[in-house]
Write a protein that holds these residues in place. Structure first.
Motif, PDB file in Angstrom:
ATOM      1  N   ARG A  12       0.175  13.724  -7.520  1.00 19.83           N
ATOM      2  CA  ARG A  12       0.861  13.801  -8.373  1.00 19.83           C
ATOM      3  C   ARG A  12       1.842  13.222  -7.388  1.00 19.83           C
ATOM      4  NH1 ARG A  12       1.457  18.558 -11.632  1.00 19.83           N
ATOM      5  NH2 ARG A  12      -0.268  17.614 -13.378  1.00 19.83           N
ATOM      6  N   GLY A  13       2.314  12.741  -8.098  1.00 21.85           N
ATOM      7  CA  GLY A  13       3.963  12.321  -6.980  1.00 21.85           C
ATOM      8  C   GLY A  13       3.453  11.136  -5.863  1.00 21.85           C
ATOM      9  N   ASN A  14       2.508  10.642  -5.575  1.00 16.36           N
ATOM     10  CA  ASN A  14       2.444   9.913  -4.839  1.00 16.36           C
ATOM     11  C   ASN A  14       2.123   8.543  -4.780  1.00 16.36           C
ATOM     12  OD1 ASN A  14      -1.099  11.170  -3.199  1.00 16.36           O
ATOM     13  ND2 ASN A  14       0.975  11.995  -2.718  1.00 16.36           N
ATOM     14  N   ILE A  15       2.810   7.858  -3.621  1.00 20.87           N
ATOM     15  CA  ILE A  15       3.540   6.227  -3.785  1.00 20.87           C
ATOM     16  C   ILE A  15       2.586   5.383  -3.527  1.00 20.87           C
ATOM     17  CG2 ILE A  15       4.997   4.951  -4.114  1.00 20.87           C
ATOM     18  CD1 ILE A  15       6.893   6.927  -4.339  1.00 20.87           C
ATOM     19  N   LEU A  16       2.036   4.507  -4.145  1.00 20.42           N
ATOM     20  CA  LEU A  16       0.795   3.215  -3.795  1.00 20.42           C
ATOM     21  C   LEU A  16       2.318   2.261  -3.771  1.00 20.42           C
ATOM     22  CD1 LEU A  16      -1.948   3.765  -6.026  1.00 20.42           C
ATOM     23  CD2 LEU A  16      -2.006   5.525  -3.727  1.00 20.42           C
ATOM     24  N   LEU A  17       2.052   1.636  -2.268  1.00 20.43           N
ATOM     25  CA  LEU A  17       2.803   0.340  -2.066  1.00 20.43           C
ATOM     26  C   LEU A  17       1.789  -0.553  -1.489  1.00 20.43           C
ATOM     27  CD1 LEU A  17       5.271   1.630   0.315  1.00 20.43           C
ATOM     28  CD2 LEU A  17       5.573   0.899  -2.217  1.00 20.43           C
ATOM     29  N   SER A  18       1.871  -1.293  -2.932  1.00 22.88           N
ATOM     30  CA  SER A  18       0.747  -3.088  -2.521  1.00 22.88           C
ATOM     31  C   SER A  18       1.079  -4.087  -1.283  1.00 22.88           C
ATOM     32  CB  SER A  18       1.133  -3.460  -4.379  1.00 22.88           C
ATOM     33  OG  SER A  18       2.045  -4.749  -4.212  1.00 22.88           O
ATOM     34  N   SER A  19      -0.275  -4.353  -0.798  1.00 20.02           N
ATOM     35  CA  SER A  19      -0.269  -4.958   0.356  1.00 20.02           C
ATOM     36  C   SER A  19       0.395  -6.758  -0.398  1.00 20.02           C
ATOM     37  CB  SER A  19      -1.614  -4.908   0.608  1.00 20.02           C
ATOM     38  OG  SER A  19      -1.589  -6.359   2.006  1.00 20.02           O
ATOM     39  N   PRO A  20       1.057  -6.993   1.217  1.00 19.36           N
ATOM     40  CA  PRO A  20       1.397  -7.895   0.203  1.00 19.36           C
ATOM     41  C   PRO A  20       1.068  -8.758   0.053  1.00 19.36           C
ATOM     42  CG  PRO A  20       2.629  -8.105   2.599  1.00 19.36           C
ATOM     43  CD  PRO A  20       1.617  -6.517   2.038  1.00 19.36           C
ATOM     44  N   MET A  21      -0.539  -8.566   0.895  1.00 21.09           N
ATOM     45  CA  MET A  21      -1.497 -10.112   0.351  1.00 21.09           C
ATOM     46  C   MET A  21      -2.452  -9.634  -0.610  1.00 21.09           C
ATOM     47  SD  MET A  21      -0.825 -11.987   3.158  1.00 21.09           S
ATOM     48  CE  MET A  21      -1.975 -13.022   2.983  1.00 21.09           C
ATOM     49  N   LEU A  22      -1.727  -8.374  -1.261  1.00 22.44           N
ATOM     50  CA  LEU A  22      -2.833  -8.191  -2.940  1.00 22.44           C
ATOM     51  C   LEU A  22      -2.478  -9.438  -4.069  1.00 22.44           C
ATOM     52  CD1 LEU A  22      -4.620  -6.549  -4.569  1.00 22.44           C
ATOM     53  CD2 LEU A  22      -1.806  -5.390  -4.891  1.00 22.44           C
ATOM     54  N   ASN A  23      -3.473 -10.491  -3.897  1.00 22.40           N
ATOM     55  CA  ASN A  23      -2.962 -10.803  -5.659  1.00 22.40           C
ATOM     56  C   ASN A  23      -2.881 -10.830  -6.716  1.00 22.40           C
ATOM     57  OD1 ASN A  23      -2.079 -12.984  -3.417  1.00 22.40           O
ATOM     58  ND2 ASN A  23      -4.272 -13.601  -2.439  1.00 22.40           N
ATOM     59  N   ASP A  24      -3.204  -9.786  -6.891  1.00 18.95           N
ATOM     60  CA  ASP A  24      -3.412  -9.573  -8.652  1.00 18.95           C
ATOM     61  C   ASP A  24      -2.313  -9.159  -8.896  1.00 18.95           C
ATOM     62  OD1 ASP A  24      -3.481  -7.639 -11.359  1.00 18.95           O
ATOM     63  OD2 ASP A  24      -5.128  -6.211 -10.640  1.00 18.95           O
ATOM     64  N   PRO A  25      -1.691 -10.320  -9.873  1.00 18.18           N
ATOM     65  CA  PRO A  25      -0.478 -10.650 -10.703  1.00 18.18           C
ATOM     66  C   PRO A  25       0.101  -8.686 -11.078  1.00 18.18           C
ATOM     67  CG  PRO A  25      -2.259 -11.597 -11.759  1.00 18.18           C
ATOM     68  CD  PRO A  25      -2.794 -11.255 -10.754  1.00 18.18           C
ATOM     69  N   ASN A  26      -0.925  -8.100 -11.517  1.00 16.72           N
ATOM     70  CA  ASN A  26      -0.025  -7.041 -11.677  1.00 16.72           C
ATOM     71  C   ASN A  26       0.374  -5.860 -11.234  1.00 16.72           C
ATOM     72  OD1 ASN A  26      -1.384  -7.264 -15.080  1.00 16.72           O
ATOM     73  ND2 ASN A  26      -3.543  -7.226 -14.035  1.00 16.72           N
ATOM     74  N   PHE A  27       0.245  -6.575  -9.843  1.00 23.38           N
ATOM     75  CA  PHE A  27       0.219  -5.151  -8.873  1.00 23.38           C
ATOM     76  C   PHE A  27       1.009  -6.380  -7.544  1.00 23.38           C
ATOM     77  CE2 PHE A  27      -3.373  -3.055 -10.616  1.00 23.38           C
ATOM     78  CZ  PHE A  27      -2.752  -1.952 -11.267  1.00 23.38           C
ATOM     79  N   LYS A  28       1.446  -7.528  -7.426  1.00 24.14           N
ATOM     80  CA  LYS A  28       1.785  -8.412  -6.564  1.00 24.14           C
ATOM     81  C   LYS A  28       3.560  -7.110  -5.657  1.00 24.14           C
ATOM     82  CE  LYS A  28       2.262 -12.659  -4.618  1.00 24.14           C
ATOM     83  NZ  LYS A  28       1.672 -12.153  -3.109  1.00 24.14           N
ATOM     84  N   ARG A  29       2.882  -7.184  -5.089  1.00 22.41           N
ATOM     85  CA  ARG A  29       4.429  -5.576  -4.915  1.00 22.41           C
ATOM     86  C   ARG A  29       4.961  -4.588  -5.302  1.00 22.41           C
ATOM     87  NH1 ARG A  29       7.276  -9.051   0.117  1.00 22.41           N
ATOM     88  NH2 ARG A  29       6.191 -10.487   0.964  1.00 22.41           N
ATOM     89  N   THR A  30       4.115  -4.391  -5.489  1.00 18.94           N
ATOM     90  CA  THR A  30       4.764  -3.453  -6.523  1.00 18.94           C
ATOM     91  C   THR A  30       4.533  -2.097  -5.886  1.00 18.94           C
ATOM     92  OG1 THR A  30       2.497  -3.222  -7.508  1.00 18.94           O
ATOM     93  CG2 THR A  30       3.992  -4.355  -8.689  1.00 18.94           C
ATOM     94  N   ALA A  31       5.315  -0.647  -6.374  1.00 16.97           N
ATOM     95  CA  ALA A  31       5.248   0.744  -6.348  1.00 16.97           C
ATOM     96  C   ALA A  31       4.479   1.146  -7.229  1.00 16.97           C
ATOM     97  CB  ALA A  31       6.901   1.220  -5.390  1.00 16.97           C
ATOM     98  N   VAL A  32       3.762   2.119  -6.960  1.00 16.15           N
ATOM     99  CA  VAL A  32       3.224   2.535  -8.344  1.00 16.15           C
ATOM    100  C   VAL A  32       2.673   4.461  -8.226  1.00 16.15           C
ATOM    101  CG1 VAL A  32       0.767   3.054  -9.679  1.00 16.15           C
ATOM    102  CG2 VAL A  32       1.820   1.129  -8.610  1.00 16.15           C
ATOM    103  N   LEU A  33       3.517   4.879  -8.797  1.00 14.59           N
ATOM    104  CA  LEU A  33       3.772   6.281  -8.700  1.00 14.59           C
ATOM    105  C   LEU A  33       2.484   7.364  -9.630  1.00 14.59           C
ATOM    106  CD1 LEU A  33       5.682   9.291  -8.150  1.00 14.59           C
ATOM    107  CD2 LEU A  33       6.470   8.883 -10.199  1.00 14.59           C
ATOM    108  N   ILE A  34       1.857   7.758  -8.674  1.00 13.91           N
ATOM    109  CA  ILE A  34       0.591   8.484  -9.287  1.00 13.91           C
ATOM    110  C   ILE A  34       1.236   9.438  -9.826  1.00 13.91           C
ATOM    111  CG2 ILE A  34      -1.744   9.884  -8.489  1.00 13.91           C
ATOM    112  CD1 ILE A  34      -1.467   6.866  -8.066  1.00 13.91           C
TER     113      ILE A  34
END
Length: 194
Positions: A12-34
């Protein structure tokens, strides 16, 4: 060559940052809080920086004067489910602290009553999300090993999450990653323009 790094223990509390090369439109240039790990070893989180063209009033049917706050897309799973992160702490019963000073959830009816009374005050911030992001056991580790995500183990200033938006949040948080990720900031949002 086999990866010699031990698996990351997400919490809990980790943050995922998507790779700029990630092409999934759901996660392109996103920050995700676990938000949490489930009983089966999977993880759920919220995409923090994808604003929708909706307000809380649009979603919940309360008057716009009470709830004009924007709503964000928390991820592609269960878009009918709503989450909220905030800095209200114990003022909102049932809240769970995710990071120091940053909470998730709490009593929704109490929150709407606060809005109806003209609260929360300017010192407290809230963001609302529809949907969430989810990973089965082991899936997130595989995605990280494939280079899809960078991990911020703990954010020092959790208010940053509520102060920034869109690609600006992604960019500012990538500055906090280790120097191994420095090149991410040099890749344009549309690599075809490079």
């Amino acid at each position: 060559m086999e990866n010699s790094n031990p698996p990351h223990r997400f919490r809990r509390g980790n943050i995922l940052l998507s790779s700029p090369m990630l092409n999934d439109p759901n996660f392109k240039r996103t920050a995700v809080l676990i938000l949490d790990e489930d009983a089966n070893g999977g993880h759920i989180g919220l995409v923090l920086n994808r604003r929708l063209d909706l307000t809380l009033a649009d979603v919940c049917g309360v008057p716009e004067r009470i709830a004009p706050q924007p709503v964000y897309n928390g991820g592609p799973v269960d878009l009918q489910r709503m989450f909220w992160i905030h800095t209200l702490g114990d003022r909102l019963p049932g809240s769970l602290e995710i990071l120091p000073g940053l909470y998730v959830g709490g009593d929704y009816d109490a929150l709407i009553r606060m809005y109806a009374k003209g609260e929360p005050d300017i010192d407290h911030k809230i963001r609302f999300y529809l949907g969430y992001s989810g990973w089965a056991e082991g899936q997130l580790q595989k995605e990280i090993e494939a280079g899809a995500w960078g991990v911020l183990p703990m954010l020092v200033d959790s208010h940053l999450i509520l102060d920034l938006d869109g690609e600006e949040l992604w960019h500012q948080l990538t500055l906090l990653l280790s120097p191994d990720y420095r090149h991410w900031r040099m890749i344009p949002a549309d690599p075809n323009l490079n």
